[in-house]
Design an enzyme around this catalytic site. Sequence first.
Site, PDB file in Angstrom:
ATOM      1  N   TYR A 293      -1.698   0.993  10.622  1.00  0.00           N
ATOM      2  CA  TYR A 293      -2.688   0.006  10.666  1.00  0.00           C
ATOM      3  C   TYR A 293      -3.274  -0.430  12.062  1.00  0.00           C
ATOM      4  O   TYR A 293      -4.445  -0.642  12.000  1.00  0.00           O
ATOM      5  CB  TYR A 293      -1.829  -1.317  10.029  1.00  0.00           C
ATOM      6  CG  TYR A 293      -1.441  -1.389   8.519  1.00  0.00           C
ATOM      7  CD1 TYR A 293      -2.409  -1.291   7.606  1.00  0.00           C
ATOM      8  CD2 TYR A 293      -0.062  -1.191   8.546  1.00  0.00           C
ATOM      9  CE1 TYR A 293      -1.983  -1.063   6.381  1.00  0.00           C
ATOM     10  CE2 TYR A 293       0.163  -1.111   6.948  1.00  0.00           C
ATOM     11  CZ  TYR A 293      -0.816  -0.896   5.887  1.00  0.00           C
ATOM     12  OH  TYR A 293      -0.482  -0.920   4.744  1.00  0.00           O
TER      13      TYR A 293
ATOM     14  N   VAL B 142       1.437   5.556  -1.379  1.00  0.00           N
ATOM     15  CA  VAL B 142       0.826   6.929  -1.647  1.00  0.00           C
ATOM     16  C   VAL B 142       1.898   7.751  -2.134  1.00  0.00           C
ATOM     17  O   VAL B 142       2.987   7.913  -1.578  1.00  0.00           O
ATOM     18  CB  VAL B 142      -0.019   7.592  -0.662  1.00  0.00           C
ATOM     19  CG1 VAL B 142      -0.567   9.004  -0.909  1.00  0.00           C
ATOM     20  CG2 VAL B 142      -1.158   6.623  -0.273  1.00  0.00           C
TER      21      VAL B 142
ATOM     22  N   LEU C 251       0.998  -1.051   0.141  1.00  0.00           N
ATOM     23  CA  LEU C 251       0.031  -0.119  -0.110  1.00  0.00           C
ATOM     24  C   LEU C 251       0.785   1.014   0.088  1.00  0.00           C
ATOM     25  O   LEU C 251       1.773   1.307   0.917  1.00  0.00           O
ATOM     26  CB  LEU C 251      -1.024   0.192   1.075  1.00  0.00           C
ATOM     27  CG  LEU C 251      -1.998   1.284   1.223  1.00  0.00           C
ATOM     28  CD1 LEU C 251      -3.281   0.598   1.832  1.00  0.00           C
ATOM     29  CD2 LEU C 251      -1.435   2.371   1.896  1.00  0.00           C
TER      30      LEU C 251
ATOM     31  N   GLY D  93      -5.271  11.936   3.251  1.00  0.00           N
ATOM     32  CA  GLY D  93      -6.253  10.764   3.439  1.00  0.00           C
ATOM     33  C   GLY D  93      -6.375   9.793   2.322  1.00  0.00           C
ATOM     34  O   GLY D  93      -7.257   8.886   2.470  1.00  0.00           O
TER      35      GLY D  93
ATOM     36  N   PHE E 280      -6.469   1.202  12.675  1.00  0.00           N
ATOM     37  CA  PHE E 280      -7.602   0.434  11.971  1.00  0.00           C
ATOM     38  C   PHE E 280      -7.999  -0.805  12.820  1.00  0.00           C
ATOM     39  O   PHE E 280      -8.599  -1.815  12.180  1.00  0.00           O
ATOM     40  CB  PHE E 280      -7.516   0.383  10.544  1.00  0.00           C
ATOM     41  CG  PHE E 280      -7.496   1.733   9.941  1.00  0.00           C
ATOM     42  CD1 PHE E 280      -8.841   2.040   9.367  1.00  0.00           C
ATOM     43  CD2 PHE E 280      -6.553   2.545   9.522  1.00  0.00           C
ATOM     44  CE1 PHE E 280      -8.827   3.384   8.782  1.00  0.00           C
ATOM     45  CE2 PHE E 280      -6.575   3.910   8.963  1.00  0.00           C
ATOM     46  CZ  PHE E 280      -7.560   4.195   8.353  1.00  0.00           C
TER      47      PHE E 280
ATOM     48  N   GLY F  84      -0.685  12.717   3.144  1.00  0.00           N
ATOM     49  CA  GLY F  84      -1.239  13.704   4.279  1.00  0.00           C
ATOM     50  C   GLY F  84      -2.610  14.255   3.957  1.00  0.00           C
ATOM     51  O   GLY F  84      -3.170  14.883   4.438  1.00  0.00           O
TER      52      GLY F  84
END
Length: 147
Positions: free
Chosen positions: A117, A71, A69, A79, A120, A77
């Site tokens: 993680y 970005v 995963l 989302g 979540f 930053g």
Amino acid sequence: DSLNTYLKRYARQNASRFIGITYVATPPHEPDRIAGYYSLATSRIEREHLPDTLPLPRYPVPSLLLARLAVDKTYQGQGLATILLLNVFDRTSRFAAEVGLYALEVVALNEAARAFYEHFQFTPLADDTLHLYLPVATMRRLYLETP
């Protein structure tokens, strides 16, 4: 660097060999640019790495591995990682409805990723504090059921 290398060199190869599938997010105004991505593959969690208190069989349980995963730095930053992870949850839940699947697992690259993680509700496995899992039932209850 390892996340960029994976995307450039291995994502397509893995997909063509049915080893793992990579999903990408592109910005609406730049459809040729990858803002983020994640890769999924099947896996299993060894029973001895899960708490003894769980009512599970004494053999490895099936899981879906969130293999990557990432970005792009430009989009960090904002989302996007959360959006991608929620998409993973949705995909995992749908997959679990078709085949046996106990949990989503991930091996975090570092402590910061582990904290992401854990936010979540992922739980570290006994073999490694960077190796975490989230049961599908918990995922559905916390993130996918509508009130």
